[in-house]
Design a protein around this motif. Structure first.
Motif, PDB file in Angstrom:
ATOM      1  N   TYR A 263      -1.364 -18.440 -12.520  1.00 17.93           N
ATOM      2  CA  TYR A 263      -1.377 -17.636 -11.286  1.00 17.93           C
ATOM      3  C   TYR A 263      -0.584 -16.354 -11.416  1.00 17.93           C
ATOM      4  CZ  TYR A 263      -3.794 -21.551  -9.342  1.00 17.93           C
ATOM      5  OH  TYR A 263      -4.729 -22.519  -9.118  1.00 17.93           O
TER       6      TYR A 263
ATOM      7  N   ALA B 247      -2.198 -12.842 -10.800  1.00 15.71           N
ATOM      8  CA  ALA B 247      -1.583 -11.855  -9.902  1.00 15.71           C
ATOM      9  C   ALA B 247      -1.539 -10.492 -10.566  1.00 15.71           C
ATOM     10  CB  ALA B 247      -0.177 -12.300  -9.503  1.00 15.71           C
TER      11      ALA B 247
ATOM     12  N   PHE C 189      -2.503  -6.661  -5.755  1.00 18.61           N
ATOM     13  CA  PHE C 189      -1.108  -6.991  -6.033  1.00 18.61           C
ATOM     14  C   PHE C 189      -0.395  -5.819  -6.710  1.00 18.61           C
ATOM     15  CE2 PHE C 189       1.999  -8.593  -9.173  1.00 18.61           C
ATOM     16  CZ  PHE C 189       2.961  -9.004  -8.274  1.00 18.61           C
TER      17      PHE C 189
ATOM     18  N   LEU D 165      -1.295 -18.775  -5.857  1.00 23.54           N
ATOM     19  CA  LEU D 165      -1.203 -17.356  -6.192  1.00 23.54           C
ATOM     20  C   LEU D 165      -0.107 -16.685  -5.360  1.00 23.54           C
ATOM     21  CD1 LEU D 165      -2.491 -14.894  -7.668  1.00 23.54           C
ATOM     22  CD2 LEU D 165      -3.820 -14.546  -5.598  1.00 23.54           C
TER      23      LEU D 165
ATOM     24  N   VAL E 274       3.527 -14.959  -6.488  1.00 24.12           N
ATOM     25  CA  VAL E 274       3.941 -13.601  -6.128  1.00 24.12           C
ATOM     26  C   VAL E 274       5.300 -13.629  -5.430  1.00 24.12           C
ATOM     27  CG1 VAL E 274       3.390 -11.671  -4.607  1.00 24.12           C
ATOM     28  CG2 VAL E 274       1.624 -12.659  -6.054  1.00 24.12           C
TER      29      VAL E 274
END
Lengths: 290, 312
Positions: free
Chosen positions: B70, B74, B80, B280, B284
């Motif tokens: 993930y 990202a 992102f 995800l 982040v």
């Protein structure tokens, strides 16, 4: 001391800058009050600056007649009172035991609490936790998860520290229990900081919106800021649409929107003037900690 | 050496009899910190796992690429990357414009000889701090409305073109930073004004005798007096250069400016809570938390290297 001409001129320049600052701070508020009281025709023609044109109270009647809006205001008021009370109890329970230097494990508790100030798990882990606890879409999610602020706890603790130890020690010799000492010595002497922190918590809750946006889908429990956010977003899209050249009449929605904003601002502006001295003492207390 | 066992036990019992209530009090906030701060930290692992609604966090299977699936996703997500850029850009502009503003204002207020007028200015300037970003966005939408807002009406009457303050990316960034200054400049002077009261007035008298002018006094007495406060606050701001506000971009943003208003916090909200991509979004969020801690420690170390006190 005799002032030279140059110094006086400089004083006036500074005063002038301050006047500009005052105008800048008040302008948006005056503007929105004027818009909320104007007729939609005057608004569309762009005649409304700082004084209402075509006085009318239609927007206010509509807003006050909207049971969802008045409920949201009332609910937020209730929520603010509950949250402030819960937060103050939690903050006191945390700050008071930590001033006892004889308390075993104090260093460990301090570190454990301070660590949460610097590292945050993030939104998603919190979301999943609330989901597991059944807090999602439950009114308690607006009360419990953020009921204790480490920063405010530190402010309260440093105020407690400023109360002389000798008071506590003599009460201990007289056989008073820690609880008794809290209620008969610490709390009565800490009224300024209690007032300040209550206000910080209350303003934080009244102004808070992100927790409701993330964790509360039930419209009945939406606090006023989220309610406003939803209104603003739907109106902004009309605003954007007109700019893009689509036909629509944003006049009334503008006065309506202004009136809703004014209503949500009034409580803050009402408490503000006579409470600001507390806020200021709180802000400097927070500064002393560093 | 130590007390006999019985005596020690007696002292423990005495200690507990005296202080048990303190532990009882503390247990409630400690439980709060464990449940609402530390348990979520264990949930951070879903950033490395494939989220499944039927399993608990510990049982979920590891994501591909040794769990870094993930994070890789990202960093190959355009949204992102934009969010990282915007977070950095908006915080940087806030730092460059919003950080010196209260220092300058505090210096001006300090020089103002009219006491009552000074107090009045302060009262008015603190007010915006207590308005929420939603309210401010409501004020701004009216004030900056493209056709009939005060600013554009005035601009048009003066013969200029109207300015899309909130609906064009470049102007939006400008408005965003400006509103930040508007909200916080007054409030942030408090801390500097408090530091100014700690400066020994004899220094100013001595300087006046030596014939120092206003600017020399500011340069050689006032600013050095403010230095520790400025450094502390600068460390905190530098440490937060990649932490993002949520309310502010959420309230001020709209679909026309999404590519500059989308920051990390709003990305997490859109992808995680609205889009249900928990792993995800958690990845982040974890990335942001770790970077924040690292930046804060680095800024602190830097300050100490330059002989300042630091924040811990």
């Amino acid at each position: 001391m005799v002032k030279s001409k140059g110094t006086k001129a400089a004083d006036l320049v500074i005063a002038f800058i301050c006047v500009l600052l005052i105008i800048a701070c008040l302008l948006p508020v005056l503007n929105i009050v004027a818009r909320s009281l104007s007729s939609s025709e005057a608004l569309i023609k762009g005649q409304v600056l700082l004084w209402p044109k075509g006085w009318n109270f239609t927007a206010y009647k509509l807003v006050l007649g909207d049971s969802k809006y008045t409920w949201s205001l009332g609910w937020t008021a209730i929520l603010t009172v509950i949250c402030t009370f819960v937060s103050m109890v939690m903050t006191t329970l945390c700050a008071y035991p930590l001033i006892y230097d004889k308390l075993k494990g104090r260093r460990f508790f301090n570190t454990m609490i301070l660590f949460t100030m610097y590292f945050n798990a993030g939104t998603i882990p919190h979301y999943l936790l609330y989901k597991e606890l059944g807090l999602l879409n439950h009114p308690l999610v607006l009360i419990i998860p953020n009921s204790l602020s480490v920063f405010y706890m530190i402010i309260m603790r440093s105020f407690f520290y400023s109360i002389p130890d000798s008071l506590r020690e003599s009460a201990e010799i007289d056989g008073a229990s820690p609880v008794r000492i809290l209620f008969s010595i610490y709390l009565p002497l800490s009224k300024p900081v209690l007032a300040t922190l209550s206000l910080f918590y209350a303003v934080g809750r009244w102004n808070g919106f992100s927790d409701a946006l993330m964790y509360m889908n039930d419209r009945r429990w939406h606090p006023i800021q989220l309610f406003l956010y939803n209104i603003l977003k739907s109106v902004t899209s009309i605003e954007v649409a007109t700019q893009e050249g689509f036909a629509s009449a944003p006049g009334l929605s503008d006065t309506l929107q202004s009136a809703t904003v004014v209503f949500a601002t009034v409580p803050i502006l009402l408490v503000y003037p006579w409470l600001q001295k507390y806020f200021i003492s709180g802000a400097t207390l927070g500064a002393l900690k560093d | 050496m130590a007390l006999p066992l019985a005596a020690r036990r007696r002292s423990t019992i005495n200690y507990l009899r005296k202080y048990w209530s303190l532990y009882a009090m503390l247990s409630i906030p400690l439980a709060y910190f464990i449940v609402f701060r530390y348990i979520p930290m264990t949930y951070v692992q879903i950033a490395f796992k494939r989220y499944s609604i039927v399993q608990n966090v510990w049982e979920m299977p590891l994501a591909r690429n040794y769990g870094f699936e993930y994070f890789i996703r990202a960093f190959s997500n355009r949204d992102f990357l934009y969010a990282v850029r915007n977070t950095f850009m908006l915080n940087f502009l806030d730092l460059v414009i919003g950080f010196p503003a209260p220092i300058i204002l505090a210096l001006l207020l300090n020089e103002l000889p009219f006491r009552r007028f000074k107090r009045f200015t302060q009262s008015v300037a603190y007010m915006p701090h207590f308005l929420s970003w939603i309210i401010i966005s409501g004020l701004a939408v009216q004030l900056f409305a493209p056709t009939n807002g005060l600013f554009n009406v005035v601009l048009r009457r003066l013969g200029f073109n109207t300015v899309p303050f909130l609906n064009h990316p470049t102007y939006w960034v400008f408005t965003y930073v400006l509103l930040g200054v508007w909200k916080n400049v007054g409030w942030n002077t408090i801390i500097y004004l408090a530091a100014l009261t700690n400066i020994n007035p004899e220094l100013y008298e001595a300087a006046a005798i030596d014939g120092a002018g206003r600017f020399q006094k500011i340069r050689y007495i006032t600013l050095p007096g403010l230095r520790p406060t400025i450094v502390t606050l600068l460390i905190l701001s530098l440490g937060h250069i990649l932490s993002s506000e949520f309310d502010r971009p959420m309230a001020l943003g709209n679909s026309l400016v999404h590519n500059v208003s989308n920051v990390i916090a709003t990305f997490v909200y859109t992808y995680g809570i609205r889009g249900l991509q928990f792993s995800l979004a958690a990845a982040v969020g974890l990335f942001q938390s770790v970077v924040c801690v690292v930046f804060l420690m680095a800024a602190n170390a830097l300050a100490k290297k330059f002989g300042e006190r630091g924040i811990w």
